[in-house]
Design a protein around this motif. Sequence first.
Motif, PDB file in Angstrom:
ATOM      1  N   ASP A 160      42.835  33.937  48.568  1.00  0.00           N
ATOM      2  CA  ASP A 160      41.675  34.072  47.694  1.00  0.00           C
ATOM      3  C   ASP A 160      40.359  34.032  48.457  1.00  0.00           C
ATOM      4  O   ASP A 160      39.379  34.654  48.040  1.00  0.00           O
ATOM      5  CB  ASP A 160      41.676  32.943  46.647  1.00  0.00           C
ATOM      6  CG  ASP A 160      42.916  32.964  45.785  1.00  0.00           C
ATOM      7  OD1 ASP A 160      43.008  33.848  44.917  1.00  0.00           O
ATOM      8  OD2 ASP A 160      43.802  32.114  45.989  1.00  0.00           O
ATOM      9  N   PRO A 168      42.491  37.556  42.047  1.00  0.00           N
ATOM     10  CA  PRO A 168      41.578  37.970  40.975  1.00  0.00           C
ATOM     11  C   PRO A 168      40.112  37.702  41.313  1.00  0.00           C
ATOM     12  O   PRO A 168      39.228  38.276  40.684  1.00  0.00           O
ATOM     13  CB  PRO A 168      42.030  37.117  39.786  1.00  0.00           C
ATOM     14  CG  PRO A 168      42.635  35.899  40.400  1.00  0.00           C
ATOM     15  CD  PRO A 168      43.286  36.373  41.660  1.00  0.00           C
ATOM     16  N   HIS A 169      39.873  36.864  42.320  1.00  0.00           N
ATOM     17  CA  HIS A 169      38.500  36.512  42.684  1.00  0.00           C
ATOM     18  C   HIS A 169      38.354  36.421  44.205  1.00  0.00           C
ATOM     19  O   HIS A 169      38.077  35.348  44.743  1.00  0.00           O
ATOM     20  CB  HIS A 169      38.094  35.180  42.050  1.00  0.00           C
ATOM     21  CG  HIS A 169      38.414  35.067  40.597  1.00  0.00           C
ATOM     22  ND1 HIS A 169      37.664  35.684  39.616  1.00  0.00           N
ATOM     23  CD2 HIS A 169      39.422  34.418  39.954  1.00  0.00           C
ATOM     24  CE1 HIS A 169      38.183  35.409  38.435  1.00  0.00           C
ATOM     25  NE2 HIS A 169      39.252  34.659  38.612  1.00  0.00           N
ATOM     26  N   ARG A 194      37.031  36.337  47.922  1.00  0.00           N
ATOM     27  CA  ARG A 194      35.759  35.979  48.544  1.00  0.00           C
ATOM     28  C   ARG A 194      35.889  36.029  50.069  1.00  0.00           C
ATOM     29  O   ARG A 194      36.885  35.542  50.626  1.00  0.00           O
ATOM     30  CB  ARG A 194      35.328  34.572  48.129  1.00  0.00           C
ATOM     31  CG  ARG A 194      35.247  34.348  46.609  1.00  0.00           C
ATOM     32  CD  ARG A 194      34.053  35.084  46.018  1.00  0.00           C
ATOM     33  NE  ARG A 194      33.931  34.858  44.574  1.00  0.00           N
ATOM     34  CZ  ARG A 194      34.345  35.714  43.647  1.00  0.00           C
ATOM     35  NH1 ARG A 194      34.960  36.847  44.020  1.00  0.00           N
ATOM     36  NH2 ARG A 194      34.172  35.463  42.363  1.00  0.00           N
ATOM     37  N   GLY A 227      36.186  43.518  43.087  1.00  0.00           N
ATOM     38  CA  GLY A 227      35.824  42.170  42.687  1.00  0.00           C
ATOM     39  C   GLY A 227      35.462  41.249  43.829  1.00  0.00           C
ATOM     40  O   GLY A 227      35.282  40.046  43.634  1.00  0.00           O
ATOM     41  N   LYS A 230      33.385  39.320  46.708  1.00  0.00           N
ATOM     42  CA  LYS A 230      32.061  38.832  47.040  1.00  0.00           C
ATOM     43  C   LYS A 230      32.071  38.573  48.546  1.00  0.00           C
ATOM     44  O   LYS A 230      32.855  37.752  49.035  1.00  0.00           O
ATOM     45  CB  LYS A 230      31.719  37.546  46.290  1.00  0.00           C
ATOM     46  CG  LYS A 230      31.787  37.676  44.769  1.00  0.00           C
ATOM     47  CD  LYS A 230      30.750  38.649  44.238  1.00  0.00           C
ATOM     48  CE  LYS A 230      30.854  38.780  42.725  1.00  0.00           C
ATOM     49  NZ  LYS A 230      29.924  39.800  42.186  1.00  0.00           N
ATOM     50  N   PRO A 242      30.888  32.517  41.424  1.00  0.00           N
ATOM     51  CA  PRO A 242      31.438  33.100  40.195  1.00  0.00           C
ATOM     52  C   PRO A 242      31.455  34.618  40.295  1.00  0.00           C
ATOM     53  O   PRO A 242      30.853  35.205  41.208  1.00  0.00           O
ATOM     54  CB  PRO A 242      30.460  32.620  39.124  1.00  0.00           C
ATOM     55  CG  PRO A 242      29.167  32.433  39.848  1.00  0.00           C
ATOM     56  CD  PRO A 242      29.542  31.921  41.209  1.00  0.00           C
ATOM     57  N   ASP A 243      32.123  35.250  39.354  1.00  0.00           N
ATOM     58  CA  ASP A 243      32.263  36.703  39.402  1.00  0.00           C
ATOM     59  C   ASP A 243      30.937  37.438  39.244  1.00  0.00           C
ATOM     60  O   ASP A 243      30.836  38.617  39.617  1.00  0.00           O
ATOM     61  CB  ASP A 243      33.238  37.174  38.318  1.00  0.00           C
ATOM     62  CG  ASP A 243      34.677  36.809  38.651  1.00  0.00           C
ATOM     63  OD1 ASP A 243      34.956  36.514  39.825  1.00  0.00           O
ATOM     64  OD2 ASP A 243      35.515  36.809  37.731  1.00  0.00           O
ATOM     65  N   ASP A 244      29.923  36.781  38.700  1.00  0.00           N
ATOM     66  CA  ASP A 244      28.611  37.419  38.589  1.00  0.00           C
ATOM     67  C   ASP A 244      27.692  36.977  39.730  1.00  0.00           C
ATOM     68  O   ASP A 244      26.485  37.198  39.684  1.00  0.00           O
ATOM     69  CB  ASP A 244      27.960  37.118  37.239  1.00  0.00           C
ATOM     70  CG  ASP A 244      27.737  35.626  37.009  1.00  0.00           C
ATOM     71  OD1 ASP A 244      28.199  34.807  37.834  1.00  0.00           O
ATOM     72  OD2 ASP A 244      27.097  35.267  35.996  1.00  0.00           O
ATOM     73  N   THR A 250      26.608  39.469  46.242  1.00  0.00           N
ATOM     74  CA  THR A 250      27.445  39.984  47.318  1.00  0.00           C
ATOM     75  C   THR A 250      26.586  40.821  48.253  1.00  0.00           C
ATOM     76  O   THR A 250      25.573  41.394  47.846  1.00  0.00           O
ATOM     77  CB  THR A 250      28.625  40.814  46.776  1.00  0.00           C
ATOM     78  OG1 THR A 250      29.537  41.108  47.850  1.00  0.00           O
ATOM     79  CG2 THR A 250      28.163  42.104  46.133  1.00  0.00           C
TER      80      THR A 250
END
Length: 237
Positions: A75, A124-125, A127, A180, A182, A219-221, A224
């Motif tokens: 992740d 899913p996230h 980084r 997705g 960052k 967070p996803d928002d 980046t």
Amino acid sequence: MNDRTALVTGANKGIGHQIARLLVAEGFTVYVGARDAGRGRRAAEEIGGGARPLVLDVTDQDSITAAAGHVDRLDVLVNNAGIGASPAAPDVATAEEFRQVYETNVFGVVAVTNAFLPVLRRSPHPRIVNVSSGTGSLTWSVSPNPQFTPGSGAAAAYRSSKTALNALTVLYAQTLSEGGFKVNALAPGLRATDLNARAAAGGDPAEAAQGAVRLALLPDDGPTGEFFSWDGTPVPW
């Protein structure tokens, strides 16, 4: 979210060790990347919890490939491994000094990132945090800044390698935006590590590690393709 997994390169000491420790405290299983198996094992034992040693030399493609084969999901990737080498200005630094620094600080980041992209894409996230340096900021190189005296060309190999890493951060962020991801860079500040003689008098590596973990947990928002100081404030490119 207790099944999150991270890899920190150069995690057997310094800032990388503290990043791994903090990520374990956040509930991650953390691969403690280290060139030396014994040092990596001791570092993982010291951290405890979800820390797992992983032999990984970022300058050796065979080592990178073997390490990637041991990781089936990821992740967070923290590209922390780096060297400082020569403090010389560009007019006296040798091409070999530049090659040595770039091999770890630039080419190693590309090789590791690309090797672990397949497992990062399953997250899913996903980084990616690139540990850069405020001394790699071109803006700060020509204007007052907290890192060094303007107009100084010292440590040309190291500083230019971090400028290149910053560019890679932007390019990876743009390339991976639809997945997705960052991808951000961190300026950790001068820390008490063995990077060079000047760094030995720096501040607490754990303080810089907190900045890296903040970017790992975006967070996803979240942002980046940006450059942040250890305290979360933006750094100019």
